[in-house]
Design a protein around this motif. Structure first.
Motif, short mmCIF file in Angstrom:
data_model
loop_
_atom_site.label_atom_id
_atom_site.label_comp_id
_atom_site.label_asym_id
_atom_site.label_seq_id
_atom_site.Cartn_x
_atom_site.Cartn_y
_atom_site.Cartn_z
N LEU B 283 0.67 -1.15 -0.10
CA LEU B 283 0.06 0.07 -0.03
C LEU B 283 0.92 1.28 0.01
CD1 LEU B 283 -3.13 -0.99 2.04
CD2 LEU B 283 -2.64 -1.37 -0.24
N SER B 284 2.02 1.31 0.65
CA SER B 284 2.94 2.43 0.63
C SER B 284 3.28 2.41 -0.88
CB SER B 284 4.13 2.16 1.31
OG SER B 284 3.84 2.18 2.69
N ARG B 287 0.58 4.18 -2.83
CA ARG B 287 0.27 5.41 -2.33
C ARG B 287 1.31 6.44 -3.07
NH1 ARG B 287 -0.35 6.85 3.59
NH2 ARG B 287 1.81 6.73 3.31
N GLU B 288 2.46 6.18 -2.89
CA GLU B 288 3.66 6.59 -3.51
C GLU B 288 3.46 6.88 -4.91
OE1 GLU B 288 7.83 5.19 -2.86
OE2 GLU B 288 7.05 5.17 -0.74
N THR B 292 -5.24 6.49 -4.34
CA THR B 292 -5.85 6.68 -3.03
C THR B 292 -6.25 5.47 -2.47
OG1 THR B 292 -6.80 8.89 -3.54
CG2 THR B 292 -7.95 7.88 -1.91
N ILE B 293 -6.37 4.91 -1.38
CA ILE B 293 -6.35 3.87 -0.75
C ILE B 293 -7.74 3.88 -0.13
CG2 ILE B 293 -5.82 1.76 0.76
CD1 ILE B 293 -3.90 2.24 -1.20
N ASP B 305 -3.60 4.73 7.23
CA ASP B 305 -3.50 5.98 6.31
C ASP B 305 -4.27 5.64 4.93
OD1 ASP B 305 -3.28 8.46 5.63
OD2 ASP B 305 -1.21 8.43 5.02
N ALA B 306 -5.90 5.24 5.26
CA ALA B 306 -6.56 5.00 4.32
C ALA B 306 -7.99 5.33 4.58
CB ALA B 306 -6.51 3.43 3.99
N ASP B 322 -8.17 5.08 -7.61
CA ASP B 322 -8.79 4.96 -6.57
C ASP B 322 -8.50 3.34 -6.29
OD1 ASP B 322 -10.11 7.20 -4.97
OD2 ASP B 322 -9.99 7.58 -7.28
#
Lengths: 422, 422
Positions: B283-284, B287-288, B292-293, B305-306, B322
């Protein structure tokens, strides 16, 4: 009591149960499916004492409701017919299982291996009329190809079909497969048929079998994909170069060998340059075989002993010993006539002219086009497919005689080692 | 004046003209079809001065009517895009002609030779929206496979498409093929679309391309056979045994490489036993890459952080950066989730466990199922088909990426020496 139980289970539940059972069926082995089919074949004979009284009830209702004698005959089961049905199920056992066949495949430059693999459709719907044998035929073919079925067999065969569906589900359960793989919407009458035609997400393909009227209704009202098995207004052209003996044999066999089926001949077209030579012997032979000749003016000038053909005749599938006959100027006229009236089932020519043979094969648009052969050969059994699902007259998915592979779809199986797209 | 002329020719005449032209096209040689396609490619560049002003008019109307900027971009042509279109037509020229291919065949015991042979469908209908490039793409693919086309390109691209249809017809005529093989029903507005959907006997197959709404309408209202090219709610499962580096690479590539297309990833499911190990790095990385999670509670417990995922998210094709993320108990839960929300386009797993890989491939029902590969590989070009007609999400006729052979039907050609049926 069965009726009450049947009515209790709503149609949504039946469709969902079929869909769930299809997931199981998609991955069972051929041996498991064959064992279930053998159990079905045995039960058809062993449970005759349940099936035949239910069938009697349907026949009695049919007589009361004025069902035609033809339909009554289609509806009737007896011990001999049950034996035949059991034998038909065992023919399906003998067929190769199409599921898992790799249709094509390759290794891509990046090392991905892709394989287009046959898989069951999932749920096959069938809508038919007054023919309990179709209940067994369709269920056996669908099960062998890994599909669940939802059946709508019509009110005229309701009692027979209820017993047959119970028998099918019971045979599946006893051999360890999901009994829910065979469902009926018969208790819901016309609404059941309507729901089946619009069951998107539940029914993957719908096969109508029966009258032209039934098939048209299904095609027009369905939102699920349909395989159309249609009527045959079948033509035979006698070319200028046709051998007389062959013309007689092929015409008579095409028309007479079994006049009530879709691959039987309906219209004979003769090239004007061969009309005087061929029409008398060919039409005489047909008449001797019991055929009523409906001929156009040019044909009647040569062979007067014929009924005048009507414009409607050209588009009619008689399914009887009636034949429309016309004289055409040339191959173009013959092909033009066929384009106008063909149902795109089977079209044939008798000729010894290579160029015209090739033109006919290339230019006539039909599921089956033939040179120098009886139209009666359009048949899954004759083509070597074993049992036949029907003869498709549409162009999508399947065209012509359909075997078990036509009851499958494919999926692409992709095996990688972490490949990503650049 | 063109408008007046167009309106003068009624829709029945256009459909009949396409059907007649299809008869000619079915028997022309590959060389003739390729010459017409080359003429089309040349004209796209040479006639830019006619095409671009018509396109400007459509764009001006679009701005006036509040067409979204995304649709305006799809609608826009310029010299560079015309060059690309011409190049795409030349790619079609380079593809093998499927017509005439013998799919299977045999000699029957009685000496009859039967050959299932690829033939054009006849007339291909296409309904699409605001994308003049589809006019050229579909016409080129249809012509190469010997089909006539009837197009409904939508009012937003009406002026552009009128010029393009004229260009296509003109190129056909100049190379000796029937210009009538390309028809449009655009002058008839919504009624044209409706007539196209019900043109049984004139249109052999209808291909909708565009929004989910457009495709649903065509599927529900058509009485001609439809090939559904649908949406992709694409899932990727990270198995307990998944390699971390591979999980990151495949997930990021599947989601990010081109998020606006149907084979892009929409939902990531992680086995609970691997969630703590895999979710943070995967997920990192996503996101990078700008994703959008949207995560469920179990995933947010590990990766806080989601955004919380909503029930609607699971069924949504975002077509944007997304991603819905969920933690599942095991492979059964993952397959259950996919069964519920899948649009049966592409489904993938990253795993090093052979048994679970095989179960996933066997039990997940989709046009394409993958192990250890990016979902972005579901693509006709990637599969080696050359140009792509679309990606079918139905099970009838074609499933997955469609190439030229999927624009053909077959007919059985039967050659005898007078055989009759005993």
């Amino acid at each position: 009591m069965t009726d009450t139980l049947a009515a209790v289970r709503p149609i949504e539940k039946r469709l969902a149960a079929a869909r769930d059972a299809a997931v199981r069926l998609a991955t069972v082995t051929t041996a498991q499916k064959d064992a279930a089919l053998e159990a079905i074949a045995l039960a058809l004979v062993e449970r005759a004492d349940e099936i035949l009284p239910a069938n009697e009830l349907d026949l009695a209702n049919g007589r009361e409701n004025g069902l035609s004698s033809g339909l009554q005959d289609r509806l009737r089961l007896d011990r001999a017919r049950l034996d035949q049905l059991a034998a038909a199920v065992r023919e399906v056992i003998a067929l190769p299982d199409p599921v898992g066949e790799v249709v094509r495949g390759s290794a891509l430059p990046n090392g991905l291996r892709i394989a287009q693999t046959r898989v069951p459709f999932g749920v096959v719907g069938a809508i038919y009329e007054a023919r309990p044998n179709v209940t067994i035929d369709i269920a056996a073919l669908a099960l062998k190809s890994g599909n669940a079925v939802v059946l709508r067999g019509g009110s005229a065969a309701e009692n027979t079909n209820r017993v047959l569906v119970e028998l099918l589900a019971d045979a599946l359960e006893r051999t360890g497969l999901p009994g829910d793989a065979v469902q009926t919407v018969d208790p819901f009458g016309r609404d059941g048929a309507r729901r089946l035609m619009t069951a998107r997400g539940f029914v993957d393909v719908l096969i109508p079998r029966g009258s032209a009227e039934l098939i048209r209704t299904v095609v027009e009202e369905s939102t699920v994909p349909v395989i159309e098995t249609g009527a045959g207004v079948v033509h035979l052209v006698l070319d200028e170069s046709a051998d007389e003996a062959m013309a007689i044999e092929v015409a008579v066999n095409s028309k007479v060998q079994r006049p009530s089926v879709c691959n039987a001949l309906e219209t004979l077209l003769v090239d004007a340059r061969a009309a005087e030579r061929l029409l008398p012997p060919v039409l005489s032979a047909l008449r001797e075989a019991g055929v009523t000749i409906h001929a156009d003016e040019r044909a009647r000038a040569i062979f007067p002993d014929a009924v005048p053909v009507t414009p409607e005749d050209w588009g009619t599938e008689h399914m009887s010993l009636d034949l429309s006959v016309g004289v055409v100027d040339d191959l173009d006229s013959a092909i033009g006539h066929i384009r106008r009236y063909s149902t795109k089932h089977t079209e044939a020519i008798v000729t010894n002219d290579l160029a015209r043979a090739e033109r006919f094969l290339a230019e006539v648009d039909a599921a089956v086009v033939m040179v120098n052969a009886s139209t009666r050969f359009t048949d899954g059994g004759q083509f070597g497919f074993g049992a036949e699902v029907g003869i498709s007259t549409q162009k999508l998915h399947a065209r012509g005689p359909m075997g078990l592979p036509e009851l499958t779809s494919t999926k692409w199986v992709v095996r990688g080692t972490g490949q990503i797209r650049g």
